[in-house]
Design a protein around this motif. Sequence first.
Motif, PDB file in Angstrom:
ATOM      1  N   HIS A 193       0.823  -1.207   0.000  1.00 27.16           N
ATOM      2  CA  HIS A 193       0.000   0.000   0.000  1.00 27.16           C
ATOM      3  C   HIS A 193       0.859   1.260   0.000  1.00 27.16           C
ATOM      4  CE1 HIS A 193      -3.846   2.023   0.600  1.00 27.16           C
ATOM      5  NE2 HIS A 193      -4.357   0.871   0.236  1.00 27.16           N
ATOM      6  N   SER A 194       2.060   1.173   0.578  1.00 26.16           N
ATOM      7  CA  SER A 194       2.956   2.344   0.569  1.00 26.16           C
ATOM      8  C   SER A 194       3.240   2.801  -0.855  1.00 26.16           C
ATOM      9  CB  SER A 194       4.300   2.015   1.211  1.00 26.16           C
ATOM     10  OG  SER A 194       4.139   1.399   2.425  1.00 26.16           O
ATOM     11  N   ASP A 195       3.297   1.844  -1.796  1.00 25.38           N
ATOM     12  CA  ASP A 195       3.565   2.222  -3.196  1.00 25.38           C
ATOM     13  C   ASP A 195       2.501   3.196  -3.710  1.00 25.38           C
ATOM     14  OD1 ASP A 195       5.790   0.636  -3.274  1.00 25.38           O
ATOM     15  OD2 ASP A 195       4.875  -0.985  -4.427  1.00 25.38           O
ATOM     16  N   LEU A 196       1.256   2.984  -3.267  1.00 24.43           N
ATOM     17  CA  LEU A 196       0.180   3.874  -3.738  1.00 24.43           C
ATOM     18  C   LEU A 196       0.382   5.273  -3.182  1.00 24.43           C
ATOM     19  CD1 LEU A 196      -2.845   1.445  -3.330  1.00 24.43           C
ATOM     20  CD2 LEU A 196      -1.569   1.987  -5.408  1.00 24.43           C
ATOM     21  N   HIS A 197       0.834   5.361  -1.916  1.00 29.13           N
ATOM     22  CA  HIS A 197       1.134   6.690  -1.355  1.00 29.13           C
ATOM     23  C   HIS A 197       2.284   7.332  -2.131  1.00 29.13           C
ATOM     24  CE1 HIS A 197      -1.677   6.206   1.872  1.00 29.13           C
ATOM     25  NE2 HIS A 197      -1.063   5.147   2.366  1.00 29.13           N
ATOM     26  N   HIS A 200       0.946   8.367  -5.734  1.00 30.75           N
ATOM     27  CA  HIS A 200      -0.160   9.316  -5.923  1.00 30.75           C
ATOM     28  C   HIS A 200      -0.289  10.400  -4.857  1.00 30.75           C
ATOM     29  CE1 HIS A 200      -1.360   6.725  -9.144  1.00 30.75           C
ATOM     30  NE2 HIS A 200      -1.525   5.704  -8.333  1.00 30.75           N
ATOM     31  N   ASP A 201       0.243  10.165  -3.670  1.00 30.39           N
ATOM     32  CA  ASP A 201      -0.070  11.091  -2.571  1.00 30.39           C
ATOM     33  C   ASP A 201       1.071  12.017  -2.203  1.00 30.39           C
ATOM     34  OD1 ASP A 201      -2.453   9.774  -2.459  1.00 30.39           O
ATOM     35  OD2 ASP A 201      -1.901   8.479  -0.779  1.00 30.39           O
ATOM     36  N   PHE A 202       2.317  11.501  -2.258  1.00 27.96           N
ATOM     37  CA  PHE A 202       3.421  12.291  -1.727  1.00 27.96           C
ATOM     38  C   PHE A 202       3.745  13.462  -2.645  1.00 27.96           C
ATOM     39  CE2 PHE A 202       5.554   8.618   0.835  1.00 27.96           C
ATOM     40  CZ  PHE A 202       4.456   8.592   1.663  1.00 27.96           C
ATOM     41  N   PRO A 203       3.891  14.673  -2.090  1.00 26.12           N
ATOM     42  CA  PRO A 203       4.252  15.805  -2.942  1.00 26.12           C
ATOM     43  C   PRO A 203       5.675  15.653  -3.460  1.00 26.12           C
ATOM     44  CG  PRO A 203       4.176  16.452  -0.620  1.00 26.12           C
ATOM     45  CD  PRO A 203       3.722  15.023  -0.680  1.00 26.12           C
ATOM     46  N   PRO A 204       5.932  16.090  -4.705  1.00 25.94           N
ATOM     47  CA  PRO A 204       7.305  16.034  -5.228  1.00 25.94           C
ATOM     48  C   PRO A 204       8.251  16.725  -4.248  1.00 25.94           C
ATOM     49  CG  PRO A 204       5.767  16.751  -6.934  1.00 25.94           C
ATOM     50  CD  PRO A 204       4.983  16.703  -5.660  1.00 25.94           C
ATOM     51  N   GLY A 205       9.390  16.113  -3.971  1.00 26.56           N
ATOM     52  CA  GLY A 205      10.363  16.736  -3.064  1.00 26.56           C
ATOM     53  C   GLY A 205      10.288  16.188  -1.656  1.00 26.56           C
ATOM     54  N   LEU A 206       9.157  15.551  -1.291  1.00 26.39           N
ATOM     55  CA  LEU A 206       9.063  14.998   0.069  1.00 26.39           C
ATOM     56  C   LEU A 206      10.170  13.969   0.283  1.00 26.39           C
ATOM     57  CD1 LEU A 206       7.424  14.741   2.754  1.00 26.39           C
ATOM     58  CD2 LEU A 206       6.193  12.856   1.680  1.00 26.39           C
ATOM     59  N   LEU A 207      10.380  13.138  -0.741  1.00 24.00           N
ATOM     60  CA  LEU A 207      11.464  12.157  -0.704  1.00 24.00           C
ATOM     61  C   LEU A 207      12.470  12.555  -1.775  1.00 24.00           C
ATOM     62  CD1 LEU A 207       9.114   9.049  -0.598  1.00 24.00           C
ATOM     63  CD2 LEU A 207      10.479   9.893   1.301  1.00 24.00           C
ATOM     64  N   ASP A 208      13.749  12.609  -1.392  1.00 25.17           N
ATOM     65  CA  ASP A 208      14.728  13.108  -2.371  1.00 25.17           C
ATOM     66  C   ASP A 208      15.289  11.977  -3.234  1.00 25.17           C
ATOM     67  OD1 ASP A 208      16.124  11.845  -0.427  1.00 25.17           O
ATOM     68  OD2 ASP A 208      17.502  13.501   0.016  1.00 25.17           O
ATOM     69  N   ASP A 226      -1.571   0.422  14.652  1.00 23.22           N
ATOM     70  CA  ASP A 226      -2.299   1.142  13.611  1.00 23.22           C
ATOM     71  C   ASP A 226      -1.581   0.937  12.290  1.00 23.22           C
ATOM     72  OD1 ASP A 226      -3.658   2.730  11.914  1.00 23.22           O
ATOM     73  OD2 ASP A 226      -3.613   4.530  13.167  1.00 23.22           O
ATOM     74  N   LEU A 227      -2.141   0.065  11.458  1.00 23.67           N
ATOM     75  CA  LEU A 227      -1.507  -0.279  10.187  1.00 23.67           C
ATOM     76  C   LEU A 227      -2.008   0.616   9.059  1.00 23.67           C
ATOM     77  CD1 LEU A 227      -1.706  -4.159  10.578  1.00 23.67           C
ATOM     78  CD2 LEU A 227       0.065  -2.588  11.371  1.00 23.67           C
ATOM     79  N   VAL A 228      -2.829   1.603   9.413  1.00 25.80           N
ATOM     80  CA  VAL A 228      -3.355   2.553   8.422  1.00 25.80           C
ATOM     81  C   VAL A 228      -2.681   3.919   8.621  1.00 25.80           C
ATOM     82  CG1 VAL A 228      -5.446   3.662   7.528  1.00 25.80           C
ATOM     83  CG2 VAL A 228      -5.546   1.299   8.396  1.00 25.80           C
ATOM     84  N   GLY A 229      -2.760   4.444   9.833  1.00 29.11           N
ATOM     85  CA  GLY A 229      -2.048   5.691  10.142  1.00 29.11           C
ATOM     86  C   GLY A 229      -2.751   6.956   9.669  1.00 29.11           C
ATOM     87  N   LEU A 240       1.298   4.362   6.703  1.00 30.58           N
ATOM     88  CA  LEU A 240       1.811   5.635   6.154  1.00 30.58           C
ATOM     89  C   LEU A 240       0.691   6.615   5.813  1.00 30.58           C
ATOM     90  CD1 LEU A 240       4.450   5.040   3.316  1.00 30.58           C
ATOM     91  CD2 LEU A 240       4.709   6.415   5.366  1.00 30.58           C
ATOM     92  N   GLY A 241      -0.447   6.482   6.494  1.00 29.40           N
ATOM     93  CA  GLY A 241      -1.654   7.236   6.095  1.00 29.40           C
ATOM     94  C   GLY A 241      -1.595   8.729   6.253  1.00 29.40           C
TER      95      GLY A 241
END
Length: 345
Positions: free
Chosen positions: A39-43, A46-54, A245-248, A271-272
């Motif tokens: 499920h983290s792959d979907l975050h 689609h969810d993480f703003p560009p730049g959050l992860l370098d 909490d496996l949703v977060g 990683l919700g």
Amino acid sequence: MRALRLVAWHHDPEFAELPVPDPGPGQVLVRVGGAGVCHSDLHLLHDFPPGLLDWPVPFTLGHENAGWVHAVGAGVDLEPGLPVAVYGPWGCGTCRTCATGAENYCASVPGNWTVAGLGADGGMAEYLLVPSARFLVPLPDGLSPAEAAPLTDAALTPYHAIAKARSVLTPGATAVVIGIGGLGHLAVQILRATTDSEIIAVDTKPEALELAKTCGADHLVHASACAEDAVRNLTRGAGAAAVLDLVGSDATLSIAARSVAKGGQILIVGLGGGVLPVSLLGTPYGVSVTPTYWGTRPELHEVLRLAARGDLRAEVRTWPLSRATDAYAAVAAGTVPGRAVVVPG
Ligand code: FEH
Ligand code: ZN
């Protein structure tokens, strides 16, 4: 070889044709037999703003992987054909933390370091280059790579969180698992196999709660606004010693905060993107809140031993690599019980 890649942030994954990597000294080329859709792959997609992860893009997806040793670089003594699980959170291997096997908390690499499927090329491809033989664990007899792949993350991650809560999970204590998907159905089995706790499973979907029951949950609670009341009733007002909490999300963290007992533990695994306010008068006394990440290398050995004993089995639906985008769509639609696994070849 064919590979499914994250090509840009806020973008659907795409296939690309890549050269088969050549293992250098100390490295191992694994022929992928299964890559789990987390499920983290979907975050990430689609969810993480560009730049959050370098992380540099593009990279091949797939961070829970198993397969067979295909070729080895100089200095590696592994037989081609050996079935292996791939330990995912690759640390430096030499810092004080890595020396304990907890490479998931490596002290010498920066925050969001790159590993297979998370910034570096992962297992949604025919072959996966693994930088060191220490990241490979031979599979027990009878466990196929497709069944083993989810154990490297979807089982290892809750196993690690449950191990952190062991001091409060005394016989008869209550454990709550919020979110009965890929991780949750394995979390219930791990609690059953390694503790003597009463297990309450919480989810919005009746099928997920049914799966929790077959995995050994004692009580099923719908994840509505009054889920915490159900947990309080089932624990005679005391609350749960441990809440995973496996949703977060904000909603699930709120259930966790209202369900936990004094002196209990909240383990945040999902990683919700939710936030849990913690304060002296707003949180039960003595509660500890722990965000966890993946698991240690020794714990992956323990997870595989549970599977070899028959105490842990991932509920798996498989897709061929050519239809990996359908697997991602099915996970996004919430229609996969347990784990979706992509199988090349
Ligand atoms: C992936 C990306 C970032 C945080 C956590 C994860 C997990 O799915 C790895 O277990
Ligand atoms: Zn994951």
